[in-house]
Motif scaffolding. Structure first.
Motif, PDB file in Angstrom:
ATOM      1  N   LEU A 111       6.432  -0.813   5.502  1.00 43.26           N
ATOM      2  CA  LEU A 111       6.166  -0.974   6.818  1.00 43.26           C
ATOM      3  C   LEU A 111       4.574  -1.025   6.000  1.00 43.26           C
ATOM      4  O   LEU A 111       3.883  -1.528   5.685  1.00 43.26           O
ATOM      5  N   LEU A 112       4.588   0.497   4.775  1.00 50.86           N
ATOM      6  CA  LEU A 112       3.133   1.099   4.626  1.00 50.86           C
ATOM      7  C   LEU A 112       2.928  -0.214   3.706  1.00 50.86           C
ATOM      8  O   LEU A 112       1.584  -0.465   3.925  1.00 50.86           O
ATOM      9  N   LYS A 113       3.866  -0.918   2.871  1.00 51.99           N
ATOM     10  CA  LYS A 113       3.357  -1.226   1.927  1.00 51.99           C
ATOM     11  C   LYS A 113       2.569  -3.030   2.289  1.00 51.99           C
ATOM     12  O   LYS A 113       2.088  -3.369   2.245  1.00 51.99           O
ATOM     13  N   ILE A 114       3.327  -3.505   3.749  1.00 55.51           N
ATOM     14  CA  ILE A 114       2.753  -4.857   4.038  1.00 55.51           C
ATOM     15  C   ILE A 114       1.643  -5.110   5.452  1.00 55.51           C
ATOM     16  O   ILE A 114       0.629  -5.095   4.492  1.00 55.51           O
ATOM     17  N   TYR A 115       1.351  -3.526   6.075  1.00 58.56           N
ATOM     18  CA  TYR A 115       0.412  -3.367   6.422  1.00 58.56           C
ATOM     19  C   TYR A 115      -0.296  -2.674   5.749  1.00 58.56           C
ATOM     20  O   TYR A 115      -1.522  -3.276   6.271  1.00 58.56           O
ATOM     21  N   ALA A 116      -0.428  -2.054   4.707  1.00 56.32           N
ATOM     22  CA  ALA A 116      -1.634  -1.581   4.137  1.00 56.32           C
ATOM     23  C   ALA A 116      -2.306  -2.705   3.345  1.00 56.32           C
ATOM     24  O   ALA A 116      -3.677  -2.861   3.447  1.00 56.32           O
ATOM     25  N   THR A 117      -1.572  -3.046   2.548  1.00 57.69           N
ATOM     26  CA  THR A 117      -1.876  -3.881   1.708  1.00 57.69           C
ATOM     27  C   THR A 117      -1.810  -5.822   2.342  1.00 57.69           C
ATOM     28  O   THR A 117      -2.635  -7.131   1.726  1.00 57.69           O
ATOM     29  N   LYS A 118      -1.567  -5.890   3.555  1.00 56.97           N
ATOM     30  CA  LYS A 118      -1.650  -6.865   4.158  1.00 56.97           C
ATOM     31  C   LYS A 118      -0.220  -7.899   3.468  1.00 56.97           C
ATOM     32  O   LYS A 118      -1.343  -9.260   3.460  1.00 56.97           O
ATOM     33  N   SER A 119      -0.001  -7.721   2.787  1.00 57.87           N
ATOM     34  CA  SER A 119       0.791  -8.901   1.971  1.00 57.87           C
ATOM     35  C   SER A 119       2.189  -8.473   1.868  1.00 57.87           C
ATOM     36  O   SER A 119       2.382  -6.915   2.013  1.00 57.87           O
ATOM     37  N   CYS A 120       3.636  -9.753   1.224  1.00 54.13           N
ATOM     38  CA  CYS A 120       4.578  -9.241   1.347  1.00 54.13           C
ATOM     39  C   CYS A 120       5.186  -9.426   0.258  1.00 54.13           C
ATOM     40  O   CYS A 120       5.900 -10.241  -0.251  1.00 54.13           O
ATOM     41  N   SER A 121       4.033  -9.699  -0.801  1.00 54.85           N
ATOM     42  CA  SER A 121       5.000 -10.607  -2.212  1.00 54.85           C
ATOM     43  C   SER A 121       5.371 -10.008  -2.542  1.00 54.85           C
ATOM     44  O   SER A 121       5.200  -8.177  -3.150  1.00 54.85           O
ATOM     45  N   GLY A 122       6.644 -10.572  -2.940  1.00 50.45           N
ATOM     46  CA  GLY A 122       7.959  -9.638  -4.254  1.00 50.45           C
ATOM     47  C   GLY A 122       9.058  -9.306  -2.913  1.00 50.45           C
ATOM     48  O   GLY A 122       9.637  -8.621  -3.684  1.00 50.45           O
ATOM     49  N   ILE A 123       8.683  -9.006  -1.245  1.00 49.31           N
ATOM     50  CA  ILE A 123       9.445  -9.215  -1.141  1.00 49.31           C
ATOM     51  C   ILE A 123      10.370 -10.111   0.044  1.00 49.31           C
ATOM     52  O   ILE A 123       9.806 -10.955  -0.170  1.00 49.31           O
ATOM     53  N   LEU A 181      12.460 -11.579   1.961  1.00 50.96           N
ATOM     54  CA  LEU A 181      12.504 -12.806   3.827  1.00 50.96           C
ATOM     55  C   LEU A 181      14.208 -12.551   3.633  1.00 50.96           C
ATOM     56  O   LEU A 181      14.327 -12.123   5.064  1.00 50.96           O
ATOM     57  N   LYS A 182      15.152 -13.129   2.816  1.00 49.63           N
ATOM     58  CA  LYS A 182      16.277 -13.133   3.341  1.00 49.63           C
ATOM     59  C   LYS A 182      16.542 -12.078   2.974  1.00 49.63           C
ATOM     60  O   LYS A 182      17.952 -11.780   4.397  1.00 49.63           O
ATOM     61  N   THR A 183      16.522 -11.461   2.413  1.00 51.22           N
ATOM     62  CA  THR A 183      17.368 -10.167   2.343  1.00 51.22           C
ATOM     63  C   THR A 183      16.627  -9.254   3.935  1.00 51.22           C
ATOM     64  O   THR A 183      17.441  -8.199   4.113  1.00 51.22           O
ATOM     65  N   GLN A 184      15.443  -9.041   4.434  1.00 56.75           N
ATOM     66  CA  GLN A 184      14.851  -8.337   5.092  1.00 56.75           C
ATOM     67  C   GLN A 184      15.591  -9.004   6.631  1.00 56.75           C
ATOM     68  O   GLN A 184      16.229  -8.494   7.479  1.00 56.75           O
ATOM     69  N   GLU A 185      16.614 -10.497   6.862  1.00 58.04           N
ATOM     70  CA  GLU A 185      16.518 -10.846   7.496  1.00 58.04           C
ATOM     71  C   GLU A 185      17.960 -10.943   7.927  1.00 58.04           C
ATOM     72  O   GLU A 185      18.916 -10.223   8.852  1.00 58.04           O
ATOM     73  N   ILE A 194      17.104  -1.189  13.772  1.00 60.89           N
ATOM     74  CA  ILE A 194      16.839  -2.555  14.886  1.00 60.89           C
ATOM     75  C   ILE A 194      15.344  -2.778  15.474  1.00 60.89           C
ATOM     76  O   ILE A 194      15.048  -4.209  14.532  1.00 60.89           O
ATOM     77  N   GLY A 195      14.780  -1.781  15.451  1.00 54.96           N
ATOM     78  CA  GLY A 195      13.152  -2.229  15.915  1.00 54.96           C
ATOM     79  C   GLY A 195      12.196  -3.210  14.585  1.00 54.96           C
ATOM     80  O   GLY A 195      11.570  -3.430  14.229  1.00 54.96           O
ATOM     81  N   SER A 196      12.265  -2.101  13.530  1.00 50.47           N
ATOM     82  CA  SER A 196      11.863  -1.738  12.017  1.00 50.47           C
ATOM     83  C   SER A 196      12.103  -3.379  11.314  1.00 50.47           C
ATOM     84  O   SER A 196      11.324  -3.874  11.048  1.00 50.47           O
ATOM     85  N   SER A 197      13.222  -3.749  11.985  1.00 52.31           N
ATOM     86  CA  SER A 197      13.368  -4.542  10.693  1.00 52.31           C
ATOM     87  C   SER A 197      13.139  -6.030  11.749  1.00 52.31           C
ATOM     88  O   SER A 197      13.002  -6.742  10.420  1.00 52.31           O
ATOM     89  N   LEU A 198      13.238  -6.226  12.632  1.00 51.63           N
ATOM     90  CA  LEU A 198      12.865  -7.267  13.507  1.00 51.63           C
ATOM     91  C   LEU A 198      11.768  -6.996  13.342  1.00 51.63           C
ATOM     92  O   LEU A 198      10.862  -7.729  12.732  1.00 51.63           O
ATOM     93  N   ALA A 199      10.931  -6.149  13.416  1.00 49.66           N
ATOM     94  CA  ALA A 199       9.327  -6.172  13.375  1.00 49.66           C
ATOM     95  C   ALA A 199       9.162  -6.591  11.541  1.00 49.66           C
ATOM     96  O   ALA A 199       7.355  -7.342  11.391  1.00 49.66           O
TER      97      ALA A 199
END
Lengths: 10, 215
Positions: free
Chosen positions: B20-32, B34-38, B68-73
């Motif tokens: 969450l820190l990576k996504i919010y602090a850098t406003k980026s999800c590069s390298g993450i 999405l399929k794993t998160q789903e 549940i909340g964090s994975s959905l977020a």
């Protein structure tokens, strides 16, 4: 029962 | 509750906080991936079906809601957030994760503790969690250079299940009829998938170098 107690984990 | 399980839950929580820190602090999800998160959203929804029916403890309920909340977020962020979704490496995240869902469900229909709706979905969530990291590991191999936060995220995610294995060993010796062979075997497979990542992570940490995964 066995299965009840193991479901206390996340 | 024992120290190994608590350490496992906290390590799992840390991995989610780092992501969450990576996504919010850098406003980026590069390298993450999405399929794993789903896949993790499916894992938590399938595993915590008893969220409103069986109350075990405040801790248990709160942690389930957090997972549940964090994975959905995270999935929402990667799909809908204007700035973040632009940084999603769609062309690198090509693992066909639907086969993982199908395979885990079929396996749960064959291997479970009791043939009931809740037990089938619980076993399904255990098997799916074991393979959920694969799209992410494949993506890391593809993208070559791994940024620090992504590397730490995967490291803590792998470490949490390793703590759970210690927890199962501890419970096996301290609780007379503790039997959790489905989670144990699946947890071993899950942690084994991280073996090579842990190796390269350790090497990069020892040489104080950037984490490089061989293509």
């Amino acid at each position: 029962s066995i299965s009840a107690d193991v479901k206390d984990e996340l | 509750m024992n120290i190994f399980r608590f350490a496992g839950d906290m390590t799992h929580l840390i991995s989610i906080v780092v992501l969450l820190l990576k996504i919010y602090a850098t406003k980026s999800c590069s390298g993450i991936s999405l399929k794993t998160q789903e896949l993790y959203v499916i894992v938590f929804l399938a595993r915590y079906l008893d969220l409103f029916t069986d109350f075990i403890s405040v801790y248990n309920t709160v942690m389930k809601l957090v997972f549940i909340g964090s994975s959905l977020a995270i999935v929402w962020c990667m799909r809908m957030h204007r700035a973040v979704k632009r940084t999603y490496d769609k062309e690198l995240d090509t693992f066909r994760h639907y086969f993982l869902v199908l395979g885990s469900f079929v396996l749960a229909l064959l291997l479970h503790e009791k043939f009931t709706f809740q037990e089938i979905f619980w076993a399904f969530s255990i098997y799916l969690e074991a393979v959920a990291i694969l799209p992410q590991l494949v993506m890391l191999q593809r993208s070559g250079n791994v940024d620090n936060l992504t590397g730490q995220y995967v490291f803590f995610l792998g470490a949490y299940r390793a703590f759970y294995i210690l927890n199962w060993i501890y419970r096996f010796f301290t609780e007379p009829h503790f039997s959790r062979w489905i989670a144990c075997l699946s947890g071993l497979v899950q942690t084994a998938f991280y073996a090579d990542f842990f190796y390269y992570y350790f090497i990069s940490w020892k040489n104080n170098a950037k984490l490089q995964l061989p293509a």
